[in-house]
Motif scaffolding. Sequence first.
Motif, mmCIF file in Angstrom:
data_model
loop_
_atom_site.group_PDB
_atom_site.id
_atom_site.type_symbol
_atom_site.label_atom_id
_atom_site.label_comp_id
_atom_site.label_asym_id
_atom_site.label_seq_id
_atom_site.Cartn_x
_atom_site.Cartn_y
_atom_site.Cartn_z
ATOM 1 N N PHE A 31 0.801 -1.203 -0.128
ATOM 2 C CA PHE A 31 0.074 0.109 -0.043
ATOM 3 C C PHE A 31 0.752 1.256 -0.027
ATOM 4 C CE2 PHE A 31 -1.821 3.453 2.448
ATOM 5 C CZ PHE A 31 -2.708 4.003 1.850
ATOM 6 N N HIS A 32 1.803 1.535 0.852
ATOM 7 C CA HIS A 32 2.805 2.526 0.840
ATOM 8 C C HIS A 32 3.467 2.622 -0.294
ATOM 9 C CE1 HIS A 32 2.216 3.800 4.945
ATOM 10 N NE2 HIS A 32 2.186 2.482 5.553
ATOM 11 N N LYS A 33 3.872 1.571 -1.106
ATOM 12 C CA LYS A 33 4.338 1.860 -2.431
ATOM 13 C C LYS A 33 3.579 2.291 -3.335
ATOM 14 C CE LYS A 33 8.120 -1.724 -1.917
ATOM 15 N NZ LYS A 33 8.472 -3.068 -2.185
ATOM 16 N N LEU A 34 2.327 1.641 -3.399
ATOM 17 C CA LEU A 34 1.323 2.424 -4.321
ATOM 18 C C LEU A 34 1.167 3.690 -4.090
ATOM 19 C CD1 LEU A 34 -1.015 -0.849 -4.011
ATOM 20 C CD2 LEU A 34 0.245 -0.171 -6.350
ATOM 21 N N GLN A 35 0.819 4.069 -2.806
ATOM 22 C CA GLN A 35 0.883 5.524 -2.523
ATOM 23 C C GLN A 35 1.871 6.546 -2.848
ATOM 24 O OE1 GLN A 35 -2.068 6.153 -1.422
ATOM 25 N NE2 GLN A 35 -1.745 8.446 -0.604
ATOM 26 N N ALA A 36 3.156 5.971 -2.723
ATOM 27 C CA ALA A 36 4.426 6.751 -3.378
ATOM 28 C C ALA A 36 4.105 6.930 -5.002
ATOM 29 C CB ALA A 36 5.453 6.019 -2.883
ATOM 30 N N GLU A 37 3.511 5.679 -5.551
ATOM 31 C CA GLU A 37 3.460 5.672 -6.824
ATOM 32 C C GLU A 37 2.105 6.689 -7.427
ATOM 33 O OE1 GLU A 37 2.495 2.256 -9.166
ATOM 34 O OE2 GLU A 37 3.979 1.127 -7.920
ATOM 35 N N GLY A 41 2.414 10.270 -9.700
ATOM 36 C CA GLY A 41 1.651 10.321 -10.834
ATOM 37 C C GLY A 41 1.184 11.901 -10.743
ATOM 38 N N TYR A 42 0.908 12.326 -9.390
ATOM 39 C CA TYR A 42 0.282 13.713 -9.672
ATOM 40 C C TYR A 42 1.545 14.896 -9.799
ATOM 41 C CZ TYR A 42 -3.869 12.872 -6.712
ATOM 42 O OH TYR A 42 -5.125 12.428 -6.383
ATOM 43 N N ASP A 43 2.632 14.037 -9.659
ATOM 44 C CA ASP A 43 3.797 15.101 -10.284
ATOM 45 C C ASP A 43 3.803 15.098 -11.805
ATOM 46 O OD1 ASP A 43 4.643 15.827 -7.685
ATOM 47 O OD2 ASP A 43 6.301 14.201 -8.026
ATOM 48 N N GLU A 70 -2.719 8.308 -20.060
ATOM 49 C CA GLU A 70 -1.688 7.362 -19.505
ATOM 50 C C GLU A 70 -1.730 7.398 -17.943
ATOM 51 O OE1 GLU A 70 1.785 8.745 -21.258
ATOM 52 O OE2 GLU A 70 1.133 8.061 -23.421
ATOM 53 N N ILE A 71 -1.865 8.652 -17.454
ATOM 54 C CA ILE A 71 -1.769 8.807 -15.907
ATOM 55 C C ILE A 71 -3.033 8.419 -15.380
ATOM 56 C CG2 ILE A 71 -1.742 10.423 -14.194
ATOM 57 C CD1 ILE A 71 -0.048 12.431 -16.043
ATOM 58 N N THR A 72 -4.020 8.550 -15.847
ATOM 59 C CA THR A 72 -5.597 7.963 -15.513
ATOM 60 C C THR A 72 -5.291 6.346 -15.440
ATOM 61 O OG1 THR A 72 -6.537 9.725 -16.398
ATOM 62 C CG2 THR A 72 -8.084 7.858 -15.963
ATOM 63 N N ILE A 73 -4.666 5.839 -16.304
ATOM 64 C CA ILE A 73 -4.815 4.450 -16.365
ATOM 65 C C ILE A 73 -3.833 3.816 -15.125
ATOM 66 C CG2 ILE A 73 -3.461 2.468 -17.439
ATOM 67 C CD1 ILE A 73 -4.650 3.747 -20.207
ATOM 68 N N SER A 74 -2.687 4.562 -14.863
ATOM 69 C CA SER A 74 -2.034 4.453 -13.827
ATOM 70 C C SER A 74 -2.704 4.645 -12.748
ATOM 71 C CB SER A 74 -0.689 5.110 -13.852
ATOM 72 O OG SER A 74 0.104 4.961 -12.796
#
Length: 178
Positions: A31-37, A41-43, A70-74
């Motif tokens: 979860f923490h890794k996904l949150q960092a991703e 993504g916001y950047d 692309e960002i939306t898919i991520s």
Amino acid sequence: MASANCPAGDPNGSPKHSNGHASPLDMLRRFHKLQAERVAGYDLFEEAFNNFIGGAPEYDFSGYKQRVAEITISFKRISEEIIHIKNSLKDTHNKEEISALIDKVQELEETKLKSTADYQIARKNAADEPEDEGTRQEITNLRQKLEELAQEITDAMEDLKYESEDLYAQEIDEDSLR
């Protein structure tokens, strides 16, 4: 991305819980890794917008639209995996408090994404019509809302940290027995 045999498991082959699923701690780490991703993504989202708005008045809308897609898919992939983690923590591991906090982060992130898009639209409108005082006020309100959401997410992540301390302590205890 999730592993094939355990969707919320660590793709690097972390040890599985006795029931064949990733342990609650492994899920929390994922979860923490996904949150960092998601933060990254916001950047990317902001970078795409800045490139788009920098092209004024000849906007490259198709290029911007492609980057946003692309960002939306991520974001969608991240969200789906986090939902799976949240449900597994609740249903398989009986970690309802942790699951509820992850759900809170998820809801806040959904609001943040919509507000970020609204903020970008308002900024584009302000670039096109710089004299429009209503748009300037909207930008101020949206910026404030985004700051408040960021603080709420930080608070929820802090609550999650405290709620999950026992999982980390348990790992330390298990390591000391080895």
